[in-house]
Design an enzyme around this catalytic site. Structure first.
Site, PDB file in Angstrom:
ATOM      1  N   HIS A  72       5.169   0.706 -13.261  1.00  0.00           N
ATOM      2  CA  HIS A  72       4.626   1.362 -14.128  1.00  0.00           C
ATOM      3  C   HIS A  72       4.035   2.758 -13.717  1.00  0.00           C
ATOM      4  O   HIS A  72       2.772   3.356 -13.951  1.00  0.00           O
ATOM      5  CB  HIS A  72       3.436   0.782 -14.853  1.00  0.00           C
ATOM      6  CG  HIS A  72       3.959  -0.391 -15.508  1.00  0.00           C
ATOM      7  ND1 HIS A  72       4.577  -0.347 -16.597  1.00  0.00           N
ATOM      8  CD2 HIS A  72       3.984  -1.784 -15.181  1.00  0.00           C
ATOM      9  CE1 HIS A  72       4.784  -1.684 -17.128  1.00  0.00           C
ATOM     10  NE2 HIS A  72       4.585  -2.487 -16.002  1.00  0.00           N
ATOM     11  N   HIS A  94      14.801   0.790 -17.512  1.00  0.00           N
ATOM     12  CA  HIS A  94      13.305  -0.040 -17.979  1.00  0.00           C
ATOM     13  C   HIS A  94      12.210   1.090 -18.258  1.00  0.00           C
ATOM     14  O   HIS A  94      11.229   1.268 -17.938  1.00  0.00           O
ATOM     15  CB  HIS A  94      12.973  -0.557 -16.758  1.00  0.00           C
ATOM     16  CG  HIS A  94      11.613  -1.609 -17.018  1.00  0.00           C
ATOM     17  ND1 HIS A  94      11.781  -2.772 -17.788  1.00  0.00           N
ATOM     18  CD2 HIS A  94      10.149  -1.272 -16.580  1.00  0.00           C
ATOM     19  CE1 HIS A  94      10.588  -3.409 -17.729  1.00  0.00           C
ATOM     20  NE2 HIS A  94       9.646  -2.560 -17.288  1.00  0.00           N
TER      21      HIS A  94
END
Length: 159
Positions: A72, A94
Site C-alpha cells: 500500500h 492491484h
C-alpha cells in the site's frame, strides 16, 4: 521471481517457484507481509526442501530474499522505489483504475528520458516484455563499499 505478497501458495508465482526452486541460479524475492501457513512463510526460513503443488518434495536451492515492502505504498514511495531500480519495464497491478491511470501518467513523465515501458493491464490481460541479454546488478549499502575484482563472488544480500 518476485512472489506475490502474503502467499506464494497458488497462481503463476507458485508454478514458477515449483519449476525453479531446485536451481541455485534462481532467486525468489518475497516483499512485505507473509501469512502463516503459506509457502512464502515457510521458505523465509530456508528449509532444505519444500513440498510442491503436486505433493512431491524438491530441494530448495534457490536464494530466498525477504524485503519489507508495503503493498500500500503511495505514489511518491512507488516512484522513489522505481527511480532507485530504473527497470526497463514497469507493470502496474492491484489498484483502483483511476488511481493507476494517474500513477501511470506520472511515471510516464518521470521515466520519459529512460526508455522505460510502463504497462497498466486490466485483470487477466497478458503483457509481453522484452529484456536485453545483458545482465547487470546494482549494489547499494555495504555491498557497494568495495568494487569486486573480475570473477569475485559478491554475497551478503539476506533479508
Amino acid at each position: 521471481m518476485m512472489a506475490s505478497p502474503s502467499g506464494l501458495h497458488s497462481g503463476l508465482s507458485r508454478q514458477l517457484f515449483d519449476k525453479w526452486c531446485s536451481d541455485k541460479k534462481n532467486a525468489c524475492v518475497i516483499p512485505g507481509y507473509v501469512v502463516e501457513g503459506t509457502l512464502a512463510k515457510t521458505i523465509i526460513n530456508e528449509p532444505n526442501e519444500v513440498t510442491l503443488m503436486n505433493g512431491f518434495t524438491a530441494p530448495l536451492n534457490m536464494q530466498v530474499h525477504y524485503i519489507s515492502f508495503s503493498a500500500h505504498a503511495d505514489s511518491y514511495q512507488t516512484s522513489s522505489f522505481l527511480e532507485e531500480l530504473m527497470p526497463p519495464n514497469i507493470i502496474l497491478v492491484h489498484g483502483e483504475a483511476n488511481e493507476m491511470g494517474r500513477l501511470k501518467q506520472k511515471l510516464t513523465t518521470q521515466f520519459a528520458d529512460h526508455n522505460t515501458k510502463i504497462f497498466s493491464p486490466k485483470n487477466c490481460q497478458s503483457v509481453d516484455t522484452y529484456f536485453s541479454s545483458e545482465k547487470m546488478a546494482k549494489n547499494i549499502g555495504k555491498l557497494a563499499e568495495k568494487t569486486p575484482e573480475v570473477g569475485e563472488t559478491v554475497g551478503g544480500m539476506r533479508g
